[in-house]
Enzyme design. Sequence first.
Site, PDB file in Angstrom:
ATOM      1  N   CYS A  82       0.790  -1.226   0.000  1.00 40.08           N
ATOM      2  CA  CYS A  82       0.000   0.000   0.000  1.00 40.08           C
ATOM      3  C   CYS A  82       0.829   1.286   0.000  1.00 40.08           C
ATOM      4  O   CYS A  82       0.493   2.211  -0.737  1.00 40.08           O
ATOM      5  CB  CYS A  82      -1.039   0.007   1.117  1.00 40.08           C
ATOM      6  SG  CYS A  82      -0.552  -0.816   2.633  1.00 40.08           S
ATOM      7  N   ARG A  99       7.193 -10.797   5.331  1.00 38.08           N
ATOM      8  CA  ARG A  99       6.805 -10.509   6.716  1.00 38.08           C
ATOM      9  C   ARG A  99       7.552 -11.432   7.642  1.00 38.08           C
ATOM     10  O   ARG A  99       7.708 -12.621   7.354  1.00 38.08           O
ATOM     11  CB  ARG A  99       5.296 -10.699   6.904  1.00 38.08           C
ATOM     12  CG  ARG A  99       4.516  -9.724   6.056  1.00 38.08           C
ATOM     13  CD  ARG A  99       3.029  -9.785   6.341  1.00 38.08           C
ATOM     14  NE  ARG A  99       2.324  -8.936   5.389  1.00 38.08           N
ATOM     15  CZ  ARG A  99       1.017  -8.860   5.284  1.00 38.08           C
ATOM     16  NH1 ARG A  99       0.254  -9.594   6.082  1.00 38.08           N
ATOM     17  NH2 ARG A  99       0.454  -8.069   4.405  1.00 38.08           N
ATOM     18  N   GLN A 141       0.744 -11.001  -2.911  1.00 37.45           N
ATOM     19  CA  GLN A 141      -0.670 -10.662  -2.754  1.00 37.45           C
ATOM     20  C   GLN A 141      -1.243 -10.217  -4.093  1.00 37.45           C
ATOM     21  O   GLN A 141      -0.577  -9.510  -4.847  1.00 37.45           O
ATOM     22  CB  GLN A 141      -0.815  -9.521  -1.749  1.00 37.45           C
ATOM     23  CG  GLN A 141      -0.380  -9.895  -0.352  1.00 37.45           C
ATOM     24  CD  GLN A 141      -0.558  -8.735   0.604  1.00 37.45           C
ATOM     25  OE1 GLN A 141      -0.022  -7.660   0.381  1.00 37.45           O
ATOM     26  NE2 GLN A 141      -1.305  -8.944   1.669  1.00 37.45           N
ATOM     27  N   ASP A 187      -3.019  -7.788  -4.892  1.00 39.79           N
ATOM     28  CA  ASP A 187      -3.310  -6.640  -4.057  1.00 39.79           C
ATOM     29  C   ASP A 187      -3.819  -5.477  -4.887  1.00 39.79           C
ATOM     30  O   ASP A 187      -3.310  -5.211  -5.961  1.00 39.79           O
ATOM     31  CB  ASP A 187      -1.998  -6.227  -3.367  1.00 39.79           C
ATOM     32  CG  ASP A 187      -2.237  -5.510  -2.066  1.00 39.79           C
ATOM     33  OD1 ASP A 187      -3.427  -5.366  -1.681  1.00 39.79           O
ATOM     34  OD2 ASP A 187      -1.260  -5.102  -1.438  1.00 39.79           O
ATOM     35  N   HIS A 229      -5.327  -1.318  -4.424  1.00 44.59           N
ATOM     36  CA  HIS A 229      -5.711  -0.180  -3.599  1.00 44.59           C
ATOM     37  C   HIS A 229      -6.584   0.713  -4.432  1.00 44.59           C
ATOM     38  O   HIS A 229      -6.208   1.111  -5.533  1.00 44.59           O
ATOM     39  CB  HIS A 229      -4.469   0.524  -3.060  1.00 44.59           C
ATOM     40  CG  HIS A 229      -3.718  -0.401  -2.146  1.00 44.59           C
ATOM     41  ND1 HIS A 229      -2.663  -1.165  -2.582  1.00 44.59           N
ATOM     42  CD2 HIS A 229      -3.953  -0.761  -0.856  1.00 44.59           C
ATOM     43  CE1 HIS A 229      -2.258  -1.938  -1.578  1.00 44.59           C
ATOM     44  NE2 HIS A 229      -3.023  -1.723  -0.527  1.00 44.59           N
ATOM     45  N   LYS A 279     -12.674  -3.821   8.357  1.00 44.96           N
ATOM     46  CA  LYS A 279     -12.527  -4.684   7.182  1.00 44.96           C
ATOM     47  C   LYS A 279     -13.592  -5.767   7.155  1.00 44.96           C
ATOM     48  O   LYS A 279     -14.222  -6.075   8.167  1.00 44.96           O
ATOM     49  CB  LYS A 279     -11.150  -5.334   7.178  1.00 44.96           C
ATOM     50  CG  LYS A 279     -10.895  -6.223   8.401  1.00 44.96           C
ATOM     51  CD  LYS A 279      -9.567  -6.968   8.287  1.00 44.96           C
ATOM     52  CE  LYS A 279      -9.304  -7.795   9.528  1.00 44.96           C
ATOM     53  NZ  LYS A 279      -8.116  -8.636   9.406  1.00 44.96           N
ATOM     54  N   HIS A 297      -8.233  -1.232   0.639  1.00 50.03           N
ATOM     55  CA  HIS A 297      -7.275  -2.294   0.332  1.00 50.03           C
ATOM     56  C   HIS A 297      -8.115  -3.528   0.083  1.00 50.03           C
ATOM     57  O   HIS A 297      -9.048  -3.783   0.827  1.00 50.03           O
ATOM     58  CB  HIS A 297      -6.393  -2.655   1.540  1.00 50.03           C
ATOM     59  CG  HIS A 297      -5.660  -1.544   2.181  1.00 50.03           C
ATOM     60  ND1 HIS A 297      -4.295  -1.543   2.310  1.00 50.03           N
ATOM     61  CD2 HIS A 297      -6.085  -0.410   2.771  1.00 50.03           C
ATOM     62  CE1 HIS A 297      -3.911  -0.471   2.963  1.00 50.03           C
ATOM     63  NE2 HIS A 297      -4.966   0.242   3.258  1.00 50.03           N
TER      64      HIS A 297
END
Length: 665
Positions: free
Chosen positions: A355, A384, A402, A404, A406, A487, A533
């Site tokens: 992000c 991570r 991911q 992913d 945004h 979320k 997200h």
Amino acid sequence: MTASAATIDVSLPDGSVRTLPQGSTGLDLAKSIGSRLAKAAVATVINGAESDLGIQLPSGAVVAIITSDSDAGRHVLRHSTAHVLAQAVLQLYPGAKFSIGPAIEDGFYYDFDLPGAATFSDDDLSKIDSKMREIIKAGQPFVRSEMSSADALKLFVDQPYKCEIIERVTTGAADGTDVSEVQAGDVVSVYRNTETFVDLCRGPHVATTSALGHFALMKVAGAYWRGNEKGPMLQRIYGTAWESKSALDEHITRLAEAEKRDHRKLAVEMDLLSFPQELGGGLAVWHPKGAIIRKLMEDYSRHRHQTGGYQFVFTPHIANAELFETSGHLHFYKDGMYPPMEMDNGTYYPKPMNCPMHCLIYRDRQRSYRELPLRLFELGTVYRYERAGTLHGLLRIRGFTQDDSHIFCTEDQMADEITSLLDFVLSVLRQFGFEDFEFKLSTRDPDKSVGTDEIWGKATTALREALERHGVQYSVKEGDAAFYGPKIDIDVRDAIGRKWQLSTIQCDFNLPERFGLEYIGADNARHRPIMLHRALFGSVERFFGVLLEHYGGAFPTWLAPVQVRVLAVTSGHEAYAQSLVDQLVAEGFRVDTSTADEQLGKRIRSAKLERIPYVLVVGDDDVAHQTVGVNPRGGEVVRDVKFSAFAEQLRVETQSAANISGLRG
RNA sequence: GCCGGGUUAGCUCAGUGGUAGAGCAACCGCCUUGUAAGCGGUAGGUCGUGGGUUCAAUCCCCACACCCGGCUCCA
């Protein structure tokens, strides 16, 4: 009034009323209905409250019998078996302290603190198991009594964990872990089995230990007292218990089936990927057969995003500490990040999320409201730091990718955007064979979050509305949100009923603030966008692992690493077999053949073990007539199929994916 | 990170204080095969890594790495 003359009336769940002698118990009621019911009865529900079978029924009560083959009944069996476990351990390990022992899904556990910080090993289990069977054979009664908290504290004076539970209840500090032991209030109940063994418990329990016996102790584990890792480490024993030998056996069989589907096992068997030790914990390498499946998944994802209003971006794997200062990750997420790399012009971190980088893309130039919603998509690999003990195959790893995105939008657009996102997510998940979803709305944790109440409220409402517009059931997880906003998480159920958390849709008003993101509105003023997200697979690696278990390795044709294997009956048919392979490969299908060194039966067996969707067998007749023998995975063999017909069927079967990936499949 | 259990051939697993074995897979022959295991042979291991004890360690002890089951945490 004489007892023999007095009667009571009770009504049953079906509305019928039965008359029983005064003083009758739940067990008497069950007996009056039928001996089979009496045998299966483990507890009662009297006016909505679960009670022991031996409790006298008040007149006019609404009574239901809980039988051992119901969920509630198994819960009672398991909870009672946990008491037997505790008694066995206390007998075998003098000085042991016992803490809590609830029934859980499919079983129960009990936590102990052994003297001298001793620990259980697997060998202890068989000893404890034998002792438990003795206790069950003895037919000890479960005798309930109630007492004041003060008396209970005296009774459990040598049991500090029991005292703590009693005190927490008395002071109103009890939480979910306490309620299986005691109900709120100043009176606690205990169940006594013998002179020496009594346990704090709200019940209900079976009448005697003879009602138990179909159990197995499964494993030992450490567990923190109250789940607090700063607190003492207790020794936990897990067990399972069922109403019958056959139910127990079925459960054991189910576990064995699940084990066969274990993605770590299948990944090795099918040569999909590996975790070389030299690479380090939680880091995987993808072999060709795993990589082709992953590529197809990613191609599909890219296609859906491309046609779904997203724009693709790419960002690097590491970033200057400054970026993560700005984003707040170094403040809120540092424990989850890999350690920093010092370089001549600063400190760099591997990115734990994509992000912040997407925010930089947004901020690179002035944005107009006409551009919103702006949807940036990346298959972004993040790193991570997961604590060593938490790693688990592909489902919990340290480096992962991911899918992913945004989405930057106005506050007004947020609700519609989330609603259409839900459609998008579900439609993608369905392509992979998932049909059963559960939704969880996670709300603010005031201790671990940023932002005003007002904006949290607005975002939470938008998520809630989207769920309600979809008319789906959802549960609320209080305080489970990320630090930057609430979320929705989506769980899927796989082919054998297990739940996996995959997709997530998160509101964020923190990062736009931190990065000073703006757009020029129709009013020619500067406004702050909202950021969403979202990840559908969540992590490509985890999704792959779940998919592997969901399909048990038998990927649908569009994803299978090898879709068709052509087998020549003898080496004389190999040229024909190869010509079929060539034709299908030219169309983009993944097809191979193997030479006829081995017997046909053995080659078919190998193909089946590889879970190849179609095995084609070709012999003299087929060469003569341009046909094939089709042996489909999980189906019946069909001989003399025109090859052109088979090829057409393959095209149709894989059509939806074909024009997406450029590959057949 | 914490508690417990592990790590022996590509895979699944035996085994022993005196430098190791099976089945499958691989490779080589023979067999030419019609829908889930044909026959024979060959090759393959510093017994996770590093220390220690011992005349001698794959085996006993310690540390570390990795894996498994939990706890905590989480995509």
